[in-house]
Structure formats: structure tokens, C-alpha cells
Design a protein around this motif. Structure first.
Motif, PDB file in Angstrom:
ATOM      1  N   LEU A   1       0.808  -1.231   0.000  1.00  0.00           N
ATOM      2  CA  LEU A   1       0.000   0.000   0.000  1.00  0.00           C
ATOM      3  C   LEU A   1       0.838   1.276   0.000  1.00  0.00           C
ATOM      4  O   LEU A   1       0.518   2.214  -0.745  1.00  0.00           O
ATOM      5  CB  LEU A   1      -0.985  -0.003   1.170  1.00  0.00           C
ATOM      6  CG  LEU A   1      -2.134  -1.015   1.049  1.00  0.00           C
ATOM      7  CD1 LEU A   1      -3.072  -0.895   2.241  1.00  0.00           C
ATOM      8  CD2 LEU A   1      -2.890  -0.845  -0.251  1.00  0.00           C
ATOM      9  N   PRO A   2       1.934   1.341   0.771  1.00  0.00           N
ATOM     10  CA  PRO A   2       2.740   2.572   0.695  1.00  0.00           C
ATOM     11  C   PRO A   2       3.263   2.831  -0.722  1.00  0.00           C
ATOM     12  O   PRO A   2       3.308   3.967  -1.175  1.00  0.00           O
ATOM     13  CB  PRO A   2       3.898   2.312   1.662  1.00  0.00           C
ATOM     14  CG  PRO A   2       3.414   1.240   2.577  1.00  0.00           C
ATOM     15  CD  PRO A   2       2.446   0.410   1.779  1.00  0.00           C
ATOM     16  N   ALA A   3       3.624   1.770  -1.408  1.00  0.00           N
ATOM     17  CA  ALA A   3       4.139   1.913  -2.772  1.00  0.00           C
ATOM     18  C   ALA A   3       3.068   2.468  -3.700  1.00  0.00           C
ATOM     19  O   ALA A   3       3.358   3.286  -4.576  1.00  0.00           O
ATOM     20  CB  ALA A   3       4.646   0.564  -3.285  1.00  0.00           C
ATOM     21  N   TYR A   4       1.843   2.024  -3.548  1.00  0.00           N
ATOM     22  CA  TYR A   4       0.759   2.524  -4.391  1.00  0.00           C
ATOM     23  C   TYR A   4       0.534   4.014  -4.174  1.00  0.00           C
ATOM     24  O   TYR A   4       0.434   4.779  -5.133  1.00  0.00           O
ATOM     25  CB  TYR A   4      -0.549   1.774  -4.123  1.00  0.00           C
ATOM     26  CG  TYR A   4      -0.611   0.419  -4.754  1.00  0.00           C
ATOM     27  CD1 TYR A   4      -0.814   0.272  -6.121  1.00  0.00           C
ATOM     28  CD2 TYR A   4      -0.476  -0.736  -3.978  1.00  0.00           C
ATOM     29  CE1 TYR A   4      -0.875  -0.979  -6.706  1.00  0.00           C
ATOM     30  CE2 TYR A   4      -0.547  -1.993  -4.560  1.00  0.00           C
ATOM     31  CZ  TYR A   4      -0.745  -2.105  -5.924  1.00  0.00           C
ATOM     32  OH  TYR A   4      -0.806  -3.342  -6.502  1.00  0.00           O
ATOM     33  N   PHE A   5       0.436   4.425  -2.920  1.00  0.00           N
ATOM     34  CA  PHE A   5       0.176   5.834  -2.625  1.00  0.00           C
ATOM     35  C   PHE A   5       1.326   6.720  -3.101  1.00  0.00           C
ATOM     36  O   PHE A   5       1.120   7.713  -3.796  1.00  0.00           O
ATOM     37  CB  PHE A   5      -0.078   6.044  -1.133  1.00  0.00           C
ATOM     38  CG  PHE A   5      -1.345   5.402  -0.654  1.00  0.00           C
ATOM     39  CD1 PHE A   5      -2.565   5.681  -1.256  1.00  0.00           C
ATOM     40  CD2 PHE A   5      -1.324   4.500   0.405  1.00  0.00           C
ATOM     41  CE1 PHE A   5      -3.739   5.084  -0.821  1.00  0.00           C
ATOM     42  CE2 PHE A   5      -2.491   3.892   0.841  1.00  0.00           C
ATOM     43  CZ  PHE A   5      -3.701   4.182   0.234  1.00  0.00           C
ATOM     44  N   PHE A   6       2.530   6.348  -2.752  1.00  0.00           N
ATOM     45  CA  PHE A   6       3.709   7.101  -3.158  1.00  0.00           C
ATOM     46  C   PHE A   6       3.866   7.064  -4.678  1.00  0.00           C
ATOM     47  O   PHE A   6       4.137   8.081  -5.320  1.00  0.00           O
ATOM     48  CB  PHE A   6       4.950   6.531  -2.466  1.00  0.00           C
ATOM     49  CG  PHE A   6       6.236   7.155  -2.894  1.00  0.00           C
ATOM     50  CD1 PHE A   6       6.557   8.452  -2.523  1.00  0.00           C
ATOM     51  CD2 PHE A   6       7.140   6.451  -3.677  1.00  0.00           C
ATOM     52  CE1 PHE A   6       7.749   9.024  -2.924  1.00  0.00           C
ATOM     53  CE2 PHE A   6       8.330   7.013  -4.078  1.00  0.00           C
ATOM     54  CZ  PHE A   6       8.641   8.302  -3.698  1.00  0.00           C
ATOM     55  N   GLY A   7       3.699   5.893  -5.259  1.00  0.00           N
ATOM     56  CA  GLY A   7       3.865   5.715  -6.701  1.00  0.00           C
ATOM     57  C   GLY A   7       2.874   6.523  -7.517  1.00  0.00           C
ATOM     58  O   GLY A   7       3.236   7.156  -8.512  1.00  0.00           O
ATOM     59  N   VAL A   8       1.620   6.517  -7.111  1.00  0.00           N
ATOM     60  CA  VAL A   8       0.599   7.270  -7.840  1.00  0.00           C
ATOM     61  C   VAL A   8       0.872   8.776  -7.728  1.00  0.00           C
ATOM     62  O   VAL A   8       0.761   9.502  -8.716  1.00  0.00           O
ATOM     63  CB  VAL A   8      -0.820   6.911  -7.344  1.00  0.00           C
ATOM     64  CG1 VAL A   8      -1.856   7.881  -7.865  1.00  0.00           C
ATOM     65  CG2 VAL A   8      -1.166   5.479  -7.751  1.00  0.00           C
ATOM     66  N   ALA A   9       1.263   9.226  -6.546  1.00  0.00           N
ATOM     67  CA  ALA A   9       1.580  10.655  -6.373  1.00  0.00           C
ATOM     68  C   ALA A   9       2.765  11.050  -7.262  1.00  0.00           C
ATOM     69  O   ALA A   9       2.710  12.068  -7.963  1.00  0.00           O
ATOM     70  CB  ALA A   9       1.891  10.950  -4.910  1.00  0.00           C
TER      71      ALA A   9
ATOM     72  N   LEU B   1       3.802   9.445  -9.943  1.00  0.00           N
ATOM     73  CA  LEU B   1       3.380   9.286 -11.340  1.00  0.00           C
ATOM     74  C   LEU B   1       2.677  10.554 -11.829  1.00  0.00           C
ATOM     75  O   LEU B   1       2.949  11.042 -12.921  1.00  0.00           O
ATOM     76  CB  LEU B   1       2.459   8.078 -11.484  1.00  0.00           C
ATOM     77  CG  LEU B   1       1.886   7.833 -12.878  1.00  0.00           C
ATOM     78  CD1 LEU B   1       2.966   7.321 -13.807  1.00  0.00           C
ATOM     79  CD2 LEU B   1       0.745   6.836 -12.804  1.00  0.00           C
ATOM     80  N   LEU B   2       1.807  11.107 -11.006  1.00  0.00           N
ATOM     81  CA  LEU B   2       1.119  12.343 -11.372  1.00  0.00           C
ATOM     82  C   LEU B   2       2.101  13.500 -11.541  1.00  0.00           C
ATOM     83  O   LEU B   2       1.999  14.276 -12.500  1.00  0.00           O
ATOM     84  CB  LEU B   2       0.059  12.686 -10.324  1.00  0.00           C
ATOM     85  CG  LEU B   2      -1.151  11.755 -10.280  1.00  0.00           C
ATOM     86  CD1 LEU B   2      -2.044  12.090  -9.083  1.00  0.00           C
ATOM     87  CD2 LEU B   2      -1.934  11.821 -11.572  1.00  0.00           C
TER      88      LEU B   2
ATOM     89  N   ILE C   1       6.968  -1.393 -10.667  1.00  0.00           N
ATOM     90  CA  ILE C   1       5.995  -1.500 -11.761  1.00  0.00           C
ATOM     91  C   ILE C   1       5.414  -0.126 -12.087  1.00  0.00           C
ATOM     92  O   ILE C   1       5.243   0.221 -13.257  1.00  0.00           O
ATOM     93  CB  ILE C   1       4.893  -2.512 -11.408  1.00  0.00           C
ATOM     94  CG1 ILE C   1       5.513  -3.906 -11.310  1.00  0.00           C
ATOM     95  CG2 ILE C   1       3.761  -2.477 -12.421  1.00  0.00           C
ATOM     96  CD1 ILE C   1       4.622  -4.966 -10.739  1.00  0.00           C
ATOM     97  N   ILE C   2       5.163   0.671 -11.069  1.00  0.00           N
ATOM     98  CA  ILE C   2       4.616   2.015 -11.298  1.00  0.00           C
ATOM     99  C   ILE C   2       5.642   2.895 -12.016  1.00  0.00           C
ATOM    100  O   ILE C   2       5.292   3.652 -12.933  1.00  0.00           O
ATOM    101  CB  ILE C   2       4.142   2.646  -9.966  1.00  0.00           C
ATOM    102  CG1 ILE C   2       2.978   1.826  -9.396  1.00  0.00           C
ATOM    103  CG2 ILE C   2       3.753   4.103 -10.157  1.00  0.00           C
ATOM    104  CD1 ILE C   2       2.559   2.206  -7.989  1.00  0.00           C
ATOM    105  N   ILE C   3       6.919   2.772 -11.648  1.00  0.00           N
ATOM    106  CA  ILE C   3       7.964   3.528 -12.341  1.00  0.00           C
ATOM    107  C   ILE C   3       8.022   3.095 -13.810  1.00  0.00           C
ATOM    108  O   ILE C   3       8.128   3.926 -14.716  1.00  0.00           O
ATOM    109  CB  ILE C   3       9.336   3.350 -11.653  1.00  0.00           C
ATOM    110  CG1 ILE C   3       9.322   3.962 -10.254  1.00  0.00           C
ATOM    111  CG2 ILE C   3      10.444   3.972 -12.494  1.00  0.00           C
ATOM    112  CD1 ILE C   3      10.554   3.634  -9.414  1.00  0.00           C
ATOM    113  N   ALA C   4       7.942   1.786 -14.045  1.00  0.00           N
ATOM    114  CA  ALA C   4       7.968   1.273 -15.428  1.00  0.00           C
ATOM    115  C   ALA C   4       6.769   1.795 -16.221  1.00  0.00           C
ATOM    116  O   ALA C   4       6.908   2.183 -17.383  1.00  0.00           O
ATOM    117  CB  ALA C   4       7.981  -0.252 -15.413  1.00  0.00           C
TER     118      ALA C   4
END
Length: 171
Positions: free
Chosen positions: A15-23, A25-26, A124-127
């Protein structure tokens, strides 16, 4: 459910990766869009002016400078990802963070997954951010080639000593 179970579940789901990753990514996509808009706008205006002034070689120079700027945009985004990974202490040093970001952003994956447990999904989010950015850049480059090809063809027509009226009809 205890606090220990909640922390374990949060870590297992990344979950931390999703929140940080999405922020991130934006932020990266916003930066990418702003820079692409500036590069494309400047290229379109300059290449149009050079075409109208019959400075066909100058269109090529502006095209290659614009492509270099597009390349530097991606390098900047890789560095931004690397700085953010280091800022959150996800990797031991800035150099390794930038190298990991570049490996992941380009989806080449030449490095091992060095992220700590609970942060694995971030790779995966970085990719995905890299894939989105490269696709967007490709679309801008395709639109830029119209003026470049026109200038190249007109220059070739001049070398063939075709009449100016014929060259001007080519759009």
C-alpha cells in the motif's frame, strides 16, 4: 485485527508503494506534459518560420535540438524518480537510486529489485510512468516530423534545381 496484523497486511499489499507511486506518477506526467508542450510549441513555431523563409537546413537543426530536449526530459524524470526513492530511504544512495529508476523507467530491468518489502510494486509504477512518457514523446515526435520532412524534401528539390513554383506547391 491487531496493529501487527494491519502492518503486515499493508506491507504484503504494498500500500505505501501505491500511494507514493501514484503521487509521483502524477508529478512526473505533469512535468512531462509541460515540457513536451514547450518543446513542441517552440519547434512548431521555429520550423514554420524557417520553412516560410526557405531556411530548410535550419528546420533540421531545430528538429535535432528538439529531439535532444525530449531525451533530456526523460533523463530529468529518471533523476526525479531516483531523488524521490532516495528521499524516502528506499535505496542506500542517490547513484543507486537513479540507476534503479533508469533501469525500471526504461523497462530494461538490468538491475535486481532492490526495493524493501512493502515497496516492490513501486518498480511497476515507475515502469508504467516510463511507458506512458515514451508513448507520449513518440506521438510528439511523429507530429514534428511533418515539418522536418517538408524541409528535407524542399531542400532536395532545390538541389535538383526545380523551379521555385514547384517547390512552393509542395506542402
Amino acid at each position: 485485527m491487531t496493529i501487527s496484523n494491519t502492518i503486515t497486511l499493508t506491507t504484503e499489499l504494498d500500500l505505501p508503494a501505491y500511494f507514493f507511486g501514484v503521487a509521483m506518477l502524477l508529478i512526473v506526467m505533469l512535468l512531462h506534459g509541460l515540457l513536451l508542450l514547450q518543446i513542441a510549441k517552440r519547434y512548431e513555431v521555429k520550423s514554420f518560420l524557417y520553412l516560410s523563409e526557405h531556411k530548410y537546413s535550419s528546420v533540421a537543426v531545430v528538429f535535432y535540438i528538439s529531439v535532444l530536449c525530449l531525451f533530456l526530459t526523460h533523463i530529468l524524470e529518471i533523476i526525479l524518480w531516483g531523488i524521490s526513492l532516495r528521499a524516502f530511504n528506499l535505496l542506500p544512495n542517490l547513484g543507486q537510486s537513479i540507476l534503479f529508476s533508469g533501469s525500471t523507467y526504461t523497462a530494461m530491468g538490468f538491475m535486481d529489485d532492490l526495493l524493501p518489502s512493502g515497496w516492490k510494486m513501486l518498480a511497476i509504477i515507475i515502469a508504467l510512468s516510463g511507458m506512458f512518457a515514451f508513448a507520449w514523446t513518440a506521438s510528439v515526435m511523429i507530429s514534428m516530423t511533418k515539418n522536418f520532412r517538408q524541409a528535407y524534401t524542399r531542400l532536395h528539390m532545390q538541389k535538383l534545381k526545380l523551379p521555385v513554383e514547384v517547390i512552393e506547391r509542395f506542402k
